[in-house]
Write an enzyme that holds these catalytic residues in place. Sequence first.
Site, short mmCIF file in Angstrom:
data_model
loop_
_atom_site.label_atom_id
_atom_site.label_comp_id
_atom_site.label_asym_id
_atom_site.label_seq_id
_atom_site.Cartn_x
_atom_site.Cartn_y
_atom_site.Cartn_z
NE ARG A 225 -4.13 -1.73 0.23
CZ ARG A 225 -4.17 -2.85 -0.50
NH1 ARG A 225 -3.20 -3.13 -1.36
NH2 ARG A 225 -5.19 -3.68 -0.41
CG HIS A 273 -3.27 -1.41 -6.58
ND1 HIS A 273 -3.63 -0.71 -5.47
CD2 HIS A 273 -3.23 -2.71 -6.19
CE1 HIS A 273 -3.82 -1.54 -4.45
NE2 HIS A 273 -3.58 -2.77 -4.86
C1 GLV Z 1 -4.64 -5.81 -3.70
O1 GLV Z 1 -4.04 -4.83 -3.48
C2 GLV Z 1 -5.18 -6.65 -2.65
O2 GLV Z 1 -5.01 -6.29 -1.49
O3 GLV Z 1 -5.77 -7.69 -2.96
#
Ligand code: GLV
Length: 310
Positions: A225, A273
Amino acid sequence: MTPILVFYSQFDSFDEWRDLLAPLLPGVHICQEQDVVDPDDVRYALAWKPPQGFFARYRSLELLVNLGAGVDSLVGRDDLPDIPITRVSDPDMGRMMASYVLFAVLRYARDIPALERAQRERRWHYLHPRLPESIRVGVLGLGELGTYAALELARQGLDVRGWSRSPKSLDGVKCVNGMEQLDSFIASSDILVVMLPLTPQTRGLLDARRLGLLPNGASFINVSRGAVVDQHALTAALASGRIAEATLDVFDREPLPPEDPLWGLDNVLITPHLASVAIPASAAAQIADNIQRLTRGEAVLHRVDPARGY
Ligand code: GLV
């Protein structure tokens, strides 16, 4: 009255999830928010980053399944009843994450960015390959995904170290734990891979001081994150070259705004992401199994501890 499973995600295909889940959950109606007729029939939710207030109308909710690994968008919010929260915990997701981390680490371990730059200049730039055991790779966070990635990296012969909050032991990985070990762990990572969950304890953990502990010329990879890192300090360290390279899949704001200075840095690889995502074909069975456990009055698996935040 038929119990409802409500689905929410802006990133995943509802049709795909419904088609896989429906045969496993006969007797459960699977639909999206707009198709819920009576919110009181909603017993289960399968959700990824639902907006604040999403759960307020589902007062009969019994189980919330996080459609992903990181649960930071679910724990600690005030629209949830006190019900079990589970995550998708899926070997295929672990493999997908490990492949991204392997790619990013090996790209640095084999000095590929320098060769990419040389190629753009039509320059034959021989760099003698380094031995993997001479390269210290620190995996920060040894949860399911971190563990998988650390073991895969160790199989490459790299000098892999792992840091976790509580003690862990992994074959071929030098494991340390606890906050008192964190600074020396960072200082001895030529390549640091951030795989920590976002919790109140990890928010901003990699601040300017801790980033400053990385060896000069280190490489930095974040697949967990963005908010675990002070992005401003990271950008400055990359712009000055003190941190030589970064691969970033996550950011403090997503999508990363077009004006963000990170886009302009030639030593940064940005991906939107996607290092690892929940895979319907392999995860549907475990989600259905948890719903069946709940209806039989049994404990659910892969439960998240909201107090711990992961
Ligand atoms: C992706 O970032 C997840 O946490 O699955």
